[in-house]
Design a protein around this motif. Structure first.
Motif, PDB file in Angstrom:
ATOM      1  N   VAL A   4      84.210  43.708  31.445  1.00  0.00           N
ATOM      2  CA  VAL A   4      83.079  43.276  32.490  1.00  0.00           C
ATOM      3  C   VAL A   4      83.511  42.376  33.523  1.00  0.00           C
ATOM      4  O   VAL A   4      83.053  42.323  34.550  1.00  0.00           O
ATOM      5  CB  VAL A   4      81.872  42.874  31.777  1.00  0.00           C
TER       6      VAL A   4
ATOM      7  N   THR B  60      76.658  36.244  31.105  1.00  0.00           N
ATOM      8  CA  THR B  60      76.717  37.645  32.069  1.00  0.00           C
ATOM      9  C   THR B  60      76.866  38.948  31.290  1.00  0.00           C
ATOM     10  O   THR B  60      76.158  39.817  31.289  1.00  0.00           O
ATOM     11  CB  THR B  60      77.672  37.571  32.959  1.00  0.00           C
TER      12      THR B  60
ATOM     13  N   HIS C  16      73.852  39.590  29.013  1.00  0.00           N
ATOM     14  CA  HIS C  16      72.915  40.130  29.689  1.00  0.00           C
ATOM     15  C   HIS C  16      73.030  41.516  30.088  1.00  0.00           C
ATOM     16  O   HIS C  16      71.916  42.092  29.713  1.00  0.00           O
ATOM     17  CB  HIS C  16      72.769  39.316  31.110  1.00  0.00           C
ATOM     18  N   TRP C  17      74.198  41.911  30.426  1.00  0.00           N
ATOM     19  CA  TRP C  17      74.418  43.488  30.665  1.00  0.00           C
ATOM     20  C   TRP C  17      74.057  44.484  29.465  1.00  0.00           C
ATOM     21  O   TRP C  17      73.854  45.447  29.194  1.00  0.00           O
ATOM     22  CB  TRP C  17      75.576  43.817  31.439  1.00  0.00           C
TER      23      TRP C  17
ATOM     24  N   GLU D 117      70.810  44.617  28.904  1.00  0.00           N
ATOM     25  CA  GLU D 117      70.014  45.235  30.028  1.00  0.00           C
ATOM     26  C   GLU D 117      69.946  46.979  29.852  1.00  0.00           C
ATOM     27  O   GLU D 117      69.163  47.580  29.948  1.00  0.00           O
ATOM     28  CB  GLU D 117      70.530  44.834  31.412  1.00  0.00           C
TER      29      GLU D 117
ATOM     30  N   SER E  24      77.967  48.443  34.148  1.00  0.00           N
ATOM     31  CA  SER E  24      77.583  47.158  34.280  1.00  0.00           C
ATOM     32  C   SER E  24      78.501  46.077  34.797  1.00  0.00           C
ATOM     33  O   SER E  24      78.073  45.255  35.510  1.00  0.00           O
ATOM     34  CB  SER E  24      77.375  46.495  32.708  1.00  0.00           C
TER      35      SER E  24
ATOM     36  N   ALA F 195      77.384  44.015  38.066  1.00  0.00           N
ATOM     37  CA  ALA F 195      77.320  42.754  37.876  1.00  0.00           C
ATOM     38  C   ALA F 195      77.893  42.163  39.245  1.00  0.00           C
ATOM     39  O   ALA F 195      77.608  41.100  39.512  1.00  0.00           O
ATOM     40  CB  ALA F 195      78.055  42.428  36.759  1.00  0.00           C
TER      41      ALA F 195
ATOM     42  N   VAL G 118      67.310  49.376  36.792  1.00  0.00           N
ATOM     43  CA  VAL G 118      68.479  48.242  37.159  1.00  0.00           C
ATOM     44  C   VAL G 118      68.723  48.538  38.795  1.00  0.00           C
ATOM     45  O   VAL G 118      68.470  47.691  39.583  1.00  0.00           O
ATOM     46  CB  VAL G 118      69.707  48.288  36.206  1.00  0.00           C
TER      47      VAL G 118
END
Ligand code: ATP
Ligand code: MG
Lengths: 528, 338
Positions: free
Chosen positions: A373, A396, A399-400, A403, A429, A433, A459
């Motif tokens: 990521v 981060t 979070h993804w 999500e 992601s 991001a 998203v």
């Protein structure tokens, strides 16, 4: 005899009358498979009749591919029984499975990019025959016969590495057809295909089924499942939830069974007034790719671009992102003209791009989810000293994972071990991001399950609401109609239609896309 | 046809060779005489024979074997000692050399397969072991007088002409062995299933397993081949040099590998041809020969070879970019197609 398209599934049932003879081709009982601590299959029962089209569905990571790998002998189960044509196989090896006429077309095709189309198609048959010498004429005959079976026009001398994803898949199908097939397994065969090619593929599937071949079909596209299935099996978290005949299911029920909840689509409204032009493209041209493309994109707008395969939509995206820069034309971002000659130029101008061929372009398979990521967002994760802030980084990534509902035990797990759909989400992601000004998404939901699709839409819409301009390239008409403010249709390298989504229905868009579809398809078949 | 040709690395390599040949001939007409060419083929036969083995390994996986010179070195020393002590004939010498070479090759193959480590890593280790043991037992001693059958074998040739200085010459049997190796290599790679399997594994190993290719067997075959050819090269080398110097073959591996890369083999595997490999070695031969004929110090040899490699890699990169640019991806309406 090839059935006609658009026939009702019930009609197909009557025509084939598949389930009169109750002869089971394959029967599996209480199959278990663990990968370290991950229970991929928890005691699954599964069976396929002869000449049956059996669809297998389930969310990303529910165990579909694992089950297939057990049937093909690629993976040995930790427990359970396998019976094929009445015979028990305590240990089913790859070679047994092949000899039994079981053929799998994998999510990643399993082709040789460095060999020609002809050789790729003929390979398994040659290996099976076991001749020591190769006869090139024979190779070409085998390949020709197979391509004729599904009536596709491929240059047999071209290297497979030079083909489009769709044509690579056709090569994989052709290969499966070179031998006596009893059971053909297709693992997400349509995720990279457009409508015309899918129809063509279904034609092949029906044709094979009418010859007594069993078909196992894995897909996330429920309308397709409903179109071709005799039976549907639903996996959830490694457990077989149900196996039902086609008559007893519909779209909503399948979603319910897969995810245990209800998901509905809503149309995207978008901003009331598009406040200012974010991107303006004029006369963009690239020889042998597209010509004279002009459009604009507002802040907070989601612009859909659709069209058949080979219409130039992906090529347009590649040009905007600087991977294959355009020859002529102007690009203006925020009122300032920009020249995009390289990816660096595009990134500097604030453009982000999620490629179509994510599995090969976007991931380092042997690295962890966390490491995959980071590359694009690395600058956002630095602390005051310019060093990587580990806490921020973990946050981060988590979070993804949350999500997009990435099914992974931990952020430090190797990407290689994730299911196909979850790998896609990781790439996605990474790009989401990166917080670009303009985000280009090329088929973002291919191979992603229904629940994840709607979270991806969510998203994307959120990003648009925050002022990002989004270009959504997609084959799936419902996807563009439901998520975009405007839709552009490309055909033969040119923009041919410009629609406001409020004014159109899915059918209208579909018809516009398919105009001169047959001609188009012939051309793209020859070219790509 | 012409279009297809210009896409091939071999085509550019051939052009380069022709250009160089013309340049050298203009400066020294002795270059383009059968005597000189035959001599070249003879003296580069050792590298040429080994290069075919290297090609096989590179097609299989892109990671080079670097131990083949050590294998040849060890085999040569052993066979030279055996024949000195027990006599025998040249066939027996080949037989023993090839058998030993195959054994050492197979060991490499087994280790590569077992530990799933790039070939170059394993073979750096084994070449140190093979070569190290040779040094331990030979103490680096040069054997100046070897069995006369090697010299006799090295003098066999087809045809007999009279050269510039009145010396007779012909096409050496050693050069013919190289050419036969090329033909055999071509036949295996192009016409046999196991040869195609080598390309397939190089292209996509997982896919190869899935279509039912026995990857282990194929890998062992490839390492067997390079071992075998190291054995052949060992005898051919002895026939040329007529002595056994324990460190004369070792050190040449990089030149051979470079030649095969020059000929179009790729670092990712699945790529490479016999023609390309032949041209690669030929280029090295011509550069080296040209230096001598033009009276330039052979110290320049390595510099020039390096430069040639840089140039040809640049050419193949440019070629790829150009190809990419002109590829028709979309039949654009109203556009004239080239
Ligand atoms: N080699 C492996 N090592 C560890 N875990 C694995 C491995 N292969 C699969 N898994 C895990 O097994 C589970 C099931 O994966 P599988 O690939 O069967 O899912 P799937 O249903 O095919 O999903 P998708 O729709 O995304 O392709 C996942 O949680 C996955 O992470
Ligand atoms: Mg899967």
């Amino acid at each position: 005899m090839v059935p006609h398209f658009g026939v009702e599934p019930q009609q197909i049932q009557i025509r084939t009358g598949c389930c009169d003879s109750m002869s089971k081709f394959l029967q599996m009982v209480n199959i278990q498979k663990n990968y370290g601590g991950v229970k991929a299959l928890k005691g699954v029962d599964f069976s396929i009749d002869q000449a049956e089209i059996h669809c297998l569905i389930g969310e990303n990571g529910s165990g579909k591919s694992t089950l297939i790998k057990i049937i093909s002998g690629d993976v040995q189960p930790d427990g359970g029984e396998i019976q094929i044509e009445g015979r028990h196989y305590p240990r089913l090896r790859q070679i047994d499975s092949l000899n039994l006429g079981i053929r799998v077309i994998y999510q990643d095709f399993a082709l040789f990019p460095n060999l020609t189309v002809a050789e790729n198609i003929a390979y398994s048959q040659l290996v099976e025959k076991g001749d020591r010498l190769v006869n090139w004429q024979e190779i070409h005959e085998i390949a020709k016969a197979a391509t004729e079976k599904i009536q596709i026009n491929l240059d047999l001398h071209e290297l497979v590495g030079n083909l489009s994803v769709a044509n690579q898949q056709m090569v994989a199908i052709c290969r499966a057809l070179t031998k006596d097939v009893r059971l053909l397994i297709l693992d997400e065969p349509t995720s990279a295909l457009s409508k015309v090619e899918i129809d063509q593929q279904f034609k092949v599937v029906f044709d094979l089924q009418s010859k007594g071949i069993s078909i196992m079909f894995v897909s996330h596209k429920l309308n397709e499942v409903l179109q071709i299935a005799h039976k549907v099996s639903i996996l959830r978290d490694g457990e077989m939830i149900a196996t039902l005949p086609r008559e007893e299911v519909d779209n909503d029920k399948l979603i319910q069974l897969m995810s245990g909840r209800k998901i509905t689509y809503t149309r995207y409204k978008g901003p009331e007034t598009t406040n200012g032009k974010l991107l303006e493209v004029k006369g963009l041209t690239k020889k042998n790719n597209f010509a004279d493309v002009s459009f604009s994109l507002g802040r907070g707008e989601i612009l859909g671009i659709t069209g058949l395969l080979g219409s130039g939509r992906t090529e347009l995206a590649l040009a905007l992102y600087g991977i294959a820069p355009a020859d002529r034309g102007s690009v203006v971002i925020d009122g300032k003209p920009v020249t995009i000659h390289s990816v660096q130029d595009a990134v500097r101008a604030g453009i982000g791009y999620v490629p179509e061929d994510r599995l090969t372009q976007g991931l380092v398979m042997k690295k962890s989810v966390r490491e995959n990521v980071v590359p694009i967002v690395i600058d956002q994760l630095r602390n005051k000293l310019g060093l990587l802030d580990n806490g921020e980084w973990r946050q981060t990534v988590d979070h993804w994972i949350d999500e997009l509902g990435i099914k992974v035990a931990h952020r430090d797990v190797e990407v290689r071990t994730l299911s196909g759909g979850n790998q896609q989400k990781v790439v996605l992601s990474k790009w989401l991001a990166s917080k670009p000004k303009i985000l280009i998404l090329d088929n973002p939901t291919a191979g992603v399950d229904v629940a994840a699709k709607s979270s991806i839409y969510e998203v994307v819409r959120n990003m648009a609401e925050q002022g990002v301009g989004v270009i959504l390239i997609s084959d799936e008409i419902p996807e563009v109609v439901n998520n975009c403010n405007r839709i552009l249709i490309m055909r033969n390298g040119r923009l041919v239609e410009h629609l406001e989504t409020q004014d159109v229905t899915e059918e209208e868009v579909q018809n516009l896309v398919e105009m001169t579809g047959t001609q188009q398809q012939q051309i793209s078949g020859e070219l790509r | 046809m012409m279009k297809k040709l210009t896409k091939q690395t071999e085509f550019y390599l051939a052009l380069l060779i022709i250009a160089l040949s013309i340049f050298i001939t203009l400066n020294n007409p002795r270059f383009l005489t059968t005597e000189n060419i035959f001599g070249l083929l003879r003296s580069f036969s050792v590298m040429g024979i080994m290069s075919v083995g290297v090609l096989f390994v590179l097609i299989l996986g892109g990671s080079p074997d670097v131990s083949f010179t050590a294998i040849a070195q060890v085999v040569q020393y052993i066979v030279v000692i055996l024949t000195l002590n027990y006599g025998g004939n040249i066939f027996l010498a080949f037989l023993v050399a090839c058998a030993l070479g195959v054994l050492m090759g197979l060991l490499n193959g087994f280790l590569v397969h077992k530990f799933k480590v790039p070939t170059i890593i394993i073979t750096i280790a084994t070449s140190n072991i093979y070569f190290g043991l040779l040094y331990v037992f030979s103490k680096g001693e040069v054997i100046f007088v070897i069995h006369p059958m090697f010299r006799e074998f090295g003098q066999l040739a087809i045809g007999s002409w009279v050269g510039q200085h009145g010396t007779p010459y012909g096409l050496s049997l050693l050069a013919i062995i190289w050419l036969l190796t090329l033909v055999a290599g071509w036949f295996i790679l192009r016409r046999t299933q196991i040869g195609r399997n080598i390309y397939a594994i190089g292209g996509n190993e997982i896919a190869a397993e899935r279509v039912g290719i026995n990857v282990f067997k194929t890998r062992m075959f490839v390492f067997g081949v390079i071992g075998f050819l190291s054995g052949v090269a060992a005898i051919v080398h002895a026939a040329i040099v007529q002595s056994a110097i324990p460190n004369i073959i070792v050190g040449q591996e990089m030149n051979v590998i470079a030649a095969v890369f020059l000929g179009g083999a790729g670092v990712f595997g699945g790529k490479g041809t016999i023609i390309g490999t032949f041209l690669g070695i030929l280029l090295l031969a011509i550069v080296s020969n040209g230096l001598t004929l033009l009276g330039i110090s052979t110290y320049w040899y390595n510099v020039l070879i390096g430069a040639v490699i840089v140039v040809s890699i640049t050419i193949s990169a440019i070629q790829q970019i150009r190809q990419e640019k002109t590829r028709v991806r979309v039949q654009v309406e109203g556009e004239v197609t080239a």
